[in-house]
Scaffold this active site. Structure first.
Site, PDB file in Angstrom:
ATOM      1  N   SER A 158       4.307   6.458  -2.671  1.00 26.04           N
ATOM      2  CA  SER A 158       4.485   5.538  -3.844  1.00 26.04           C
ATOM      3  C   SER A 158       5.273   4.507  -3.617  1.00 26.04           C
ATOM      4  O   SER A 158       5.187   3.293  -4.212  1.00 26.04           O
ATOM      5  CB  SER A 158       5.108   6.383  -4.960  1.00 26.04           C
ATOM      6  OG  SER A 158       6.409   6.894  -4.579  1.00 26.04           O
ATOM      7  N   ASP A 402      15.620   6.894 -12.017  1.00 25.97           N
ATOM      8  CA  ASP A 402      14.863   6.740 -10.878  1.00 25.97           C
ATOM      9  C   ASP A 402      15.597   5.849 -10.150  1.00 25.97           C
ATOM     10  O   ASP A 402      15.549   4.533 -10.044  1.00 25.97           O
ATOM     11  CB  ASP A 402      13.541   6.490 -11.064  1.00 25.97           C
ATOM     12  CG  ASP A 402      12.799   6.418  -9.788  1.00 25.97           C
ATOM     13  OD1 ASP A 402      13.141   6.283  -8.986  1.00 25.97           O
ATOM     14  OD2 ASP A 402      11.354   6.373 -10.090  1.00 25.97           O
ATOM     15  N   HIS A 405      12.397   4.311  -6.676  1.00 24.98           N
ATOM     16  CA  HIS A 405      11.607   3.262  -6.771  1.00 24.98           C
ATOM     17  C   HIS A 405      12.097   1.900  -7.361  1.00 24.98           C
ATOM     18  O   HIS A 405      13.140   2.187  -7.664  1.00 24.98           O
ATOM     19  CB  HIS A 405      10.445   3.852  -7.614  1.00 24.98           C
ATOM     20  CG  HIS A 405       9.710   4.987  -7.268  1.00 24.98           C
ATOM     21  ND1 HIS A 405      10.121   6.200  -7.539  1.00 24.98           N
ATOM     22  CD2 HIS A 405       8.607   5.264  -6.212  1.00 24.98           C
ATOM     23  CE1 HIS A 405       9.133   7.225  -6.925  1.00 24.98           C
ATOM     24  NE2 HIS A 405       8.269   6.368  -6.166  1.00 24.98           N
TER      25      HIS A 405
END
Ligand SMILES: *[C@@H]1O[C@H](CO)[C@@H](O)[C@H](O)[C@H]1NC(C)=O
Ligand SMILES: *[C@@H]1O[C@H](CO)[C@@H](O)[C@H](O)[C@H]1NC(C)=O
Ligand SMILES: *[C@@H]1O[C@H](CO)[C@@H](O)[C@H](O)[C@H]1NC(C)=O
Ligand SMILES: *[C@@H]1O[C@H](CO)[C@@H](O)[C@H](O)[C@H]1NC(C)=O
Length: 427
Positions: A158, A402, A405
């Protein structure tokens, strides 16, 4: 070592970094966060490898230098300039961000921080200044012209998808609305620029090798198994690509030995051996380099490898309060030697050793150090939440931030500026 930030020492920046006052710590917050991250990303924040001494020099100079002229090169980086060694400066000329979040419809909702309520925008306004030279400015026209009749593909997890989307956002403005498209077929996402007969693609393969986490939608996150010698399973989809950009890292960080399958996933009795994270990663690097040697043409194509993307899951790493993380962080880490506490140094050594033996000139994007200063640049809580938040989470945002990311536009655009620099001006 110099500070990675230019504040008073540089005329190009007027920013002063003020440390935020922090609230008193909550232990449950830390535990909840570790649990959350362990579940979602398998990041091992408990890894106690400690800090090793940083080694000087970059290896890519060596692999790249074996070749007189690399494909797509139009110049060279000034002798002795390591573009990955430098500092962040406030972009006073306002070229950053290189595009607006609202202008790029391709950013996945996990990365659109403004849309999801992020109150500040300063994280978009930094530019990377190498110590020894200036980065060439990203020229979207040149990039697109270079891709005419060609395929560029990002392969990995990702984080690589984020860099892929950043690249699409940097280029799509030059293409009229009816002459571009983005489509997804299982593990492959393809952005097509019709008038250029060019594609920019992303292929989901978090371990590069075949694994039980290969489903592009429902990733298996616990009890990961990687199949030895299986790179062709995915690699057959990479054949014929002109510019390949690999990454793989986060999924190997399980905090335990990796389970390596010797036979096939179809075998009734599975023959599984355990390897240390480093040896399992080494196995993957060797498979990747062998695949590249067999399938890529060093006179016509280029291969990039993006190093480990750091996470900012615990503030104590940068002298903050225990129990906090990247949530609410809006300033950069002002310690040039800072390196996050997960197992990255040993993985960097594996990369150095294996790439050092490579006969194919791999262009290494060593973004780990420069990204490690950017605790401000993560998506944190400002992203689409797939599951409704519980009242406990809402009361305590640190628990679901998070910190792996990155918001777009943001840090990953710089990774592509570095890719641009290395593509056209290699050493
Ligand atoms: C990448 O950069 C870091 C920090 O500058 C350095 O310690 C490391 O050795 C570099 N890695 C390689 C493989 O060159
Ligand atoms: C960008 O690249 C194009 C194509 O090579 C070139 O014509 C143009 O002058 C470049 N723009 C800048 C600002 O360098
Ligand atoms: C379009 O690009 C592909 C490679 O991606 C190439 O095989 C094909 O010949 C090109 N077609 C035209 C019409 O240029
Ligand atoms: C985050 O910032 C907000 C606004 O400044 C503040 O009210 C809150 O207490 C901070 N939370 C943490 C955990 O630092």
């Amino acid at each position: 070592m110099k500070s990675p930030l230019s504040s008073s020492s540089s005329s190009s920046s007027s920013s002063v970094l003020i440390r935020k006052a922090r609230l008193s710590p909550y232990l449950f917050t830390l535990l909840a966060f570790i649990f959350f991250v362990a579940i979602l990303y398998g990041e091992d924040f408990m890894c106690l490898l400690g800090r090793l001494d940083p080694k000087s020099g970059t290896l890519l100079t060596r692999t790249e230098k074996k070749w007189e002229k690399l494909p797509f090169a139009i110049g060279k980086t000034p002798e002795g300039c390591d573009v990955f060694s430098g500092r962040w400066v406030k972009d006073e000329s306002s070229t950053h961000p290189l595009y607006e979040e609202s202008e790029c419809p391709y950013i996945q909702p996990q990365l659109t921080c403004q849309e999801h309520g992020r109150p500040d925008k300063e994280y978009q306004k930094w530019r990377w200044q190498p110590h020894g030279c200036n980065l060439p400015s990203f020229n979207a026209t040149l990039m697109l012209e270079t891709l005419r009749g060609k395929r560029m593909m990002f392969v990995g997890d990702s984080l690589n998808r984020g860099q892929y989307v950043s690249m699409v956002c940097l280029l799509h403005r030059l293409i009229p609305e009816d002459a571009k498209s983005m489509e997804t077929f299982d593990s492959l996402t393809v952005f097509t620029a019709k008038a250029y007969n060019a594609t920019i693609e992303f292929y989901w393969a978090p371990f590069l090798l075949e694994s039980n986490s290969d489903n592009a939608v429902i990733h298996r996150i616990s009890d990961r198994i990687v199949r030895k010698g299986s790179i062709n399973k995915h690699g057959r989809h990479w054949k014929g690509v002109d510019i390949l950009v690999f990454n793989t890292y986060l999924w190997w960080m399980t905090g335990q030995n990796m389970k390596i399958l010797q036979g096939s996933f179809k075998d009734e009795v599975k023959d599984i051996v355990e390897l240390s994270t480093e040896n399992a990663y080494r196995m993957a690097m060797r498979s990747m380099l062998r695949w590249v040697r067999k399938n890529m043409n060093p006179r016509k194509t280029r291969v990039f490898f993006t190093s480990m993307s750091p996470s900012h899951g615990q503030s104590i790493d940068w002298g903050g309060q225990p129990g906090l993380n990247c949530y609410n962080e809006t300033t950069l880490i002002d310690d040039a030697t800072y390196w996050s506490s997960d197992c990255q140094k040993s993985i960097m050594e594996v990369i150095r050793e294996e790439f050092g033996k490579s006969k194919f000139p791999i262009s290494f994007l060593n973004i780990t150090q420069l990204s490690s200063y950017r605790k401000d640049a993560h998506t944190s809580i400002y992203k689409k939440q797939w599951n409704p938040l519980t009242p406990e989470q809402i009361a305590n945002p640190v628990s679901y931030a998070d910190c792996a990311h990155w918001c777009l536009p943001g840090l990953q655009d710089t990774w592509n500026e570095l890719l641009f620099a290395k593509l056209f001006y290699p050493q």
